[in-house]
Scaffold this active site. Sequence first.
Site, PDB file in Angstrom:
ATOM      1  N   ASP A   9     -12.271 -18.573   5.005  1.00 37.20           N
ATOM      2  CA  ASP A   9     -10.843 -18.850   5.086  1.00 37.20           C
ATOM      3  C   ASP A   9     -10.273 -18.550   3.685  1.00 37.20           C
ATOM      4  O   ASP A   9     -11.029 -18.445   2.708  1.00 37.20           O
ATOM      5  CB  ASP A   9     -10.647 -20.333   5.467  1.00 37.20           C
ATOM      6  N   LEU A  10      -8.966 -18.396   3.583  1.00 36.96           N
ATOM      7  CA  LEU A  10      -8.368 -18.070   2.280  1.00 36.96           C
ATOM      8  C   LEU A  10      -7.773 -19.310   1.584  1.00 36.96           C
ATOM      9  O   LEU A  10      -8.315 -19.793   0.585  1.00 36.96           O
ATOM     10  CB  LEU A  10      -7.273 -17.012   2.461  1.00 36.96           C
ATOM     11  N   ASP A  11      -6.660 -19.806   2.158  1.00 34.74           N
ATOM     12  CA  ASP A  11      -5.921 -20.897   1.509  1.00 34.74           C
ATOM     13  C   ASP A  11      -6.753 -22.173   1.463  1.00 34.74           C
ATOM     14  O   ASP A  11      -7.151 -22.694   2.501  1.00 34.74           O
ATOM     15  CB  ASP A  11      -4.612 -21.179   2.275  1.00 34.74           C
ATOM     16  N   THR A  17      -3.982 -22.403  -2.979  1.00 32.67           N
ATOM     17  CA  THR A  17      -2.617 -22.201  -2.484  1.00 32.67           C
ATOM     18  C   THR A  17      -2.171 -23.284  -1.497  1.00 32.67           C
ATOM     19  O   THR A  17      -0.985 -23.346  -1.170  1.00 32.67           O
ATOM     20  CB  THR A  17      -2.505 -20.838  -1.759  1.00 32.67           C
ATOM     21  N   LYS A  45      -2.883 -27.626   7.849  1.00 31.70           N
ATOM     22  CA  LYS A  45      -3.798 -26.693   7.174  1.00 31.70           C
ATOM     23  C   LYS A  45      -4.460 -25.794   8.210  1.00 31.70           C
ATOM     24  O   LYS A  45      -4.962 -26.278   9.226  1.00 31.70           O
ATOM     25  CB  LYS A  45      -4.855 -27.456   6.372  1.00 31.70           C
ATOM     26  N   GLY A  46      -4.486 -24.516   7.940  1.00 35.82           N
ATOM     27  CA  GLY A  46      -5.112 -23.561   8.854  1.00 35.82           C
ATOM     28  C   GLY A  46      -4.222 -23.165  10.022  1.00 35.82           C
ATOM     29  O   GLY A  46      -4.557 -22.274  10.787  1.00 35.82           O
ATOM     30  N   VAL A  47      -3.103 -23.848  10.164  1.00 38.29           N
ATOM     31  CA  VAL A  47      -2.210 -23.619  11.310  1.00 38.29           C
ATOM     32  C   VAL A  47      -1.176 -22.544  10.956  1.00 38.29           C
ATOM     33  O   VAL A  47      -0.659 -22.518   9.833  1.00 38.29           O
ATOM     34  CB  VAL A  47      -1.527 -24.961  11.706  1.00 38.29           C
ATOM     35  N   ARG A  49       2.212 -20.142  10.646  1.00 35.79           N
ATOM     36  CA  ARG A  49       3.556 -20.509  10.189  1.00 35.79           C
ATOM     37  C   ARG A  49       4.406 -21.019  11.352  1.00 35.79           C
ATOM     38  O   ARG A  49       5.041 -22.061  11.257  1.00 35.79           O
ATOM     39  CB  ARG A  49       4.213 -19.277   9.540  1.00 35.79           C
ATOM     40  N   SER A 114      -8.353 -15.548   7.960  1.00 29.23           N
ATOM     41  CA  SER A 114      -7.254 -16.413   7.539  1.00 29.23           C
ATOM     42  C   SER A 114      -6.081 -16.361   8.518  1.00 29.23           C
ATOM     43  O   SER A 114      -5.822 -15.317   9.112  1.00 29.23           O
ATOM     44  CB  SER A 114      -6.769 -15.961   6.156  1.00 29.23           C
ATOM     45  N   ALA A 115      -5.363 -17.478   8.626  1.00 27.71           N
ATOM     46  CA  ALA A 115      -4.162 -17.516   9.474  1.00 27.71           C
ATOM     47  C   ALA A 115      -2.960 -16.911   8.762  1.00 27.71           C
ATOM     48  O   ALA A 115      -1.923 -16.656   9.369  1.00 27.71           O
ATOM     49  CB  ALA A 115      -3.843 -18.962   9.836  1.00 27.71           C
ATOM     50  N   SER A 116      -3.112 -16.668   7.459  1.00 25.41           N
ATOM     51  CA  SER A 116      -1.937 -16.277   6.663  1.00 25.41           C
ATOM     52  C   SER A 116      -1.572 -14.807   6.801  1.00 25.41           C
ATOM     53  O   SER A 116      -2.433 -13.936   6.770  1.00 25.41           O
ATOM     54  CB  SER A 116      -2.189 -16.585   5.187  1.00 25.41           C
ATOM     55  N   ASN A 118       0.150 -13.537   4.527  1.00 22.53           N
ATOM     56  CA  ASN A 118       0.222 -13.127   3.122  1.00 22.53           C
ATOM     57  C   ASN A 118      -1.161 -12.879   2.526  1.00 22.53           C
ATOM     58  O   ASN A 118      -1.288 -12.700   1.312  1.00 22.53           O
ATOM     59  CB  ASN A 118       0.918 -14.227   2.298  1.00 22.53           C
ATOM     60  N   LYS A 145      -5.749 -20.759  14.865  1.00 20.13           N
ATOM     61  CA  LYS A 145      -6.750 -21.823  14.782  1.00 20.13           C
ATOM     62  C   LYS A 145      -6.112 -23.103  15.305  1.00 20.13           C
ATOM     63  O   LYS A 145      -4.942 -23.320  15.045  1.00 20.13           O
ATOM     64  CB  LYS A 145      -7.180 -22.031  13.321  1.00 20.13           C
ATOM     65  N   GLU A 169     -14.438 -23.306   5.467  1.00 24.19           N
ATOM     66  CA  GLU A 169     -13.107 -23.779   5.864  1.00 24.19           C
ATOM     67  C   GLU A 169     -12.699 -25.065   5.143  1.00 24.19           C
ATOM     68  O   GLU A 169     -13.537 -25.926   4.903  1.00 24.19           O
ATOM     69  CB  GLU A 169     -13.123 -24.093   7.371  1.00 24.19           C
ATOM     70  N   ASP A 170     -11.419 -25.198   4.837  1.00 21.36           N
ATOM     71  CA  ASP A 170     -10.923 -26.464   4.264  1.00 21.36           C
ATOM     72  C   ASP A 170     -10.081 -27.240   5.275  1.00 21.36           C
ATOM     73  O   ASP A 170      -9.587 -28.310   4.956  1.00 21.36           O
ATOM     74  CB  ASP A 170     -10.055 -26.203   3.017  1.00 21.36           C
TER      75      ASP A 170
END
Length: 220
Positions: A9-11, A17, A45-47, A49, A114-116, A118, A145, A169-170
């Site tokens: 995962d990224l963020d 971030t 988190k992970g959800v 936008r 990642s869900a992002s 960006n 997710k 994952e966080d």
Amino acid sequence: MNKKAFIFDLDGVIVDTAKFHFIAWQRLAASLDINFTEEENEQLKGVSRVNSLKKILQWGKKEISPEVFQSKMDQKNEEYLELIKTLDVKDILPGVHDFLLELKAKEQPIALGSASKNARPILEKLGIKDLFDVIVDGTNVTKAKPDPEVFLNACEQLGYDPQESVVFEDSVAGVQAANTAGMISIGLGDPSILNEADEVFAHFTDMPQDYINTLLSKNK
Ligand code: BG6
Ligand code: MG
């Protein structure tokens, strides 16, 4: 050598971030007269936008028109992009860079999940985009997710079965996604929040020596 697909995962896993997403959502919620807490943020988190805004509106018992909804999503992203303007290599979370380099040295396949939307420009800012063999982000998936689509897509592109994959994952939603897919789930953060993960560490630096080899021989 033994191989597995390593999916990150990224963020909140690779880069710090998550706090900026929180600040941006909090400002957005305030603009709608909605009080938004840190506990609620944990559930975002992970959800994606769009789903995050839906949840905030639900919690605040507010309804807005589709036009205002779109403009609020844009507003949140502008705010977020402003907050991460100065993001650079120093914002990579402790131990992650070394962990990625170690995987590279062992010729292990690496993906981003990642869900992002960006994600790609952020990886470029951090100078680590080239370490990823496959990138799946919010622009590539239709289901957010805790649906496992993002991770299944990543392991499929790498040519591995879910059972041969490890996810870092966080977020609660991300850990659930990995578990649903039958992947090994490694939580980064608070074990009382990420209690569904197979193992949890505060940071990559807290992993035992030789942890990559441990993961390579681990079964779900
Ligand atoms: C996830 C974050 O990685 O991406 C969420 O944990 C965020 O907080 C989601 O809402 C979508 O990100 P973006 O950058 O597309 O708004
Ligand atoms: Mg995350």
